[in-house]
Design a protein around this motif. Sequence first.
Motif, PDB file in Angstrom:
ATOM      1  N   ILE A   1       0.570  -1.271  -0.023  1.00  0.00           N
ATOM      2  CA  ILE A   1       0.307  -0.012   0.426  1.00  0.00           C
ATOM      3  C   ILE A   1       0.613   1.252  -0.128  1.00  0.00           C
ATOM      4  CG2 ILE A   1      -1.310   1.448   1.823  1.00  0.00           C
ATOM      5  CD1 ILE A   1      -2.876  -1.233   0.465  1.00  0.00           C
ATOM      6  N   HIS A   2       0.545   1.976  -1.133  1.00  0.00           N
ATOM      7  CA  HIS A   2       1.235   3.386  -0.840  1.00  0.00           C
ATOM      8  C   HIS A   2       0.463   4.303  -0.433  1.00  0.00           C
ATOM      9  CE1 HIS A   2       3.477   2.183  -4.661  1.00  0.00           C
ATOM     10  NE2 HIS A   2       3.778   1.331  -3.356  1.00  0.00           N
ATOM     11  N   ASP A   3      -0.749   5.450  -0.400  1.00  0.00           N
ATOM     12  CA  ASP A   3      -1.365   6.285  -0.077  1.00  0.00           C
ATOM     13  C   ASP A   3      -2.540   5.210   0.233  1.00  0.00           C
ATOM     14  OD1 ASP A   3      -3.465   8.021   0.868  1.00  0.00           O
ATOM     15  OD2 ASP A   3      -2.516   9.890  -0.882  1.00  0.00           O
ATOM     16  N   PRO A   4      -2.828   5.337   1.713  1.00  0.00           N
ATOM     17  CA  PRO A   4      -3.582   4.143   2.046  1.00  0.00           C
ATOM     18  C   PRO A   4      -4.954   5.107   2.300  1.00  0.00           C
ATOM     19  CG  PRO A   4      -2.319   5.398   4.320  1.00  0.00           C
ATOM     20  CD  PRO A   4      -1.811   5.786   2.743  1.00  0.00           C
TER      21      PRO A   4
END
Lengths: 448, 128
Positions: free
Chosen positions: A270-273
Amino acid sequence: MGTDSVLVGCGAGFSGDRLDAAAPVVRSLIRAKRPAAIMFETLGERTLALAQLARMENPDKGYEPLLERLLAPILEACLQHNIRILGNFGAANPLAAAKAIAGLGRRLGCRPMRIAVVQGDDLVAAGQLGALEDESGRPLAFGPVISANAYLGAAPLVEALQAGADIVVSGRVADPSLALAPFIHHHGWALDDWQRLACGTLAGHLLECGAQVTGGYYADPGFKDVPDPHDIGFPIVAMQGDGDFTIGKADTGGGLVDRHTVTEQILYEIHDPSRYLTPDVTLDITNVELDDSVQNEVRVRGAVGHARPERLKVTVGYDGGWLGEGEISYAGPNAAARAKLALDVIRRRIGPDISMRGDIIGVASVFNDDAGQWLSQHMAPSSDVRLRIAVSSPDRAIAARAAEEVLALYTCGPAGGGGARGNTRRRIATASAYIRRDLVKTRIEMLE
Amino acid sequence: MNRTPHISGLEVPLHSIAHGRTGDKGNRLNVSVIAYRPEYYPVICEQVTVERIAALFAHRRISAVRRFELPKLWALNFVIDDVLEGGVNDALNLDGHGKTHSFLVLSLPIRLPEGMRPIINKTEETVK
């Protein structure tokens, strides 16, 4: 959990997963006596390009090499109990995979089955390479590509289930979509019901790596202990019509499901949640809450959905040249210093113009960097180390020098080196691109 | 390292109050840092900063670090750009996925507030 829930289990989380994991999941689904499906996720970023190369060599190949061994233990039971099977194990050749499954079913004496083949992810076959864009929408041009596949969403899988498929075989689809499709199909969710699709996608994200949510890839002795890690039960989600769900595991075998195992997997890749992009929905996990008051069962609430992206992600595979590796061990007094000298000798012989790296396993095997800065800062006496040299090049002969130079240390290198090994292999490189979703045409072919 | 007055307890590795996992996409790595208990979460937020993560990975010539807070999960999520030396398809390193790097992050020293104990107070886990 409400009585209207549908169960989806995971039988494999990557190509190379444990082959004995699916059977306990299927037995658990049968015992639960509820509508159920099982998903197999077996595609990595490079897998499709490798599969495409296999298909070019033999038009009957190009699907998951372990397909028959994955399905043989469960196929008959799934057909008998109407447990749908969904998998991206079709890789570069879903039709050949479907034929292989049909053949397996005949050999096992299974009942007749309907196998749906999902096509359309292959953009080389579709002649759509010219439509590829970068992240900001500029046209992208690639040299000779081996493969280019769009990540399809759940929609064609749902279509296959609605057509009565017992088994759905796809190539590239987004991993969570393999679980989302049976949720949508069972509960009749609309394809723009972003809130429920978000819940289903989060459940699929938790399922897609198999044991990674049930205590696999988790144990840290004394800190995070996992019961029977030699026999971890794979995950099963129970999904309600409103999107509320629990995640648990096969009801035999070891493993562990609690808020900590689930949190590790929620945040995996996951990057920006607040903006996890899938072909089906934009998922926001910022406010997800977990309740693990029941043993080995976690209730997951609070996923939020927004409209799906207008473009699909594409993975392009192309020739990545060659990688050569060579290794040799040093042990006993002054071992690390002798290994370091061997590394310096090879670096000098290979020269600065060739892409090369050296690690000293036992001092710094993985935290090191290509320039060796970490290694030089963390050099410490060690009585048992292994030098590893890696060389990459478009030219096979240059990559092969890693193994050649290490082997030559037997007579020309520092004292007491032993156990030299080497290999040189072709690499597939990958790049990400995007395509407008209306340019990707999917279709279902039913084998009966 | 940290001069906040109430922080005067044990110095321990982050590993003794948190766990984590990495995930890779191309040359980008995410690392989760998850508190074992909710009371550790504010300590982690205060001390596991973007600057310290950037310093930890400086030798990999990273280009950016972002941090996302997930208080309901007792977790931080770090996204580190250009850390994998090409990533799984391109790198010369053994761990092109960067899977081992969660434990580099977990090696960061943390100063616990007075009275707070790590989950397991093993001798080898206690720096001072």
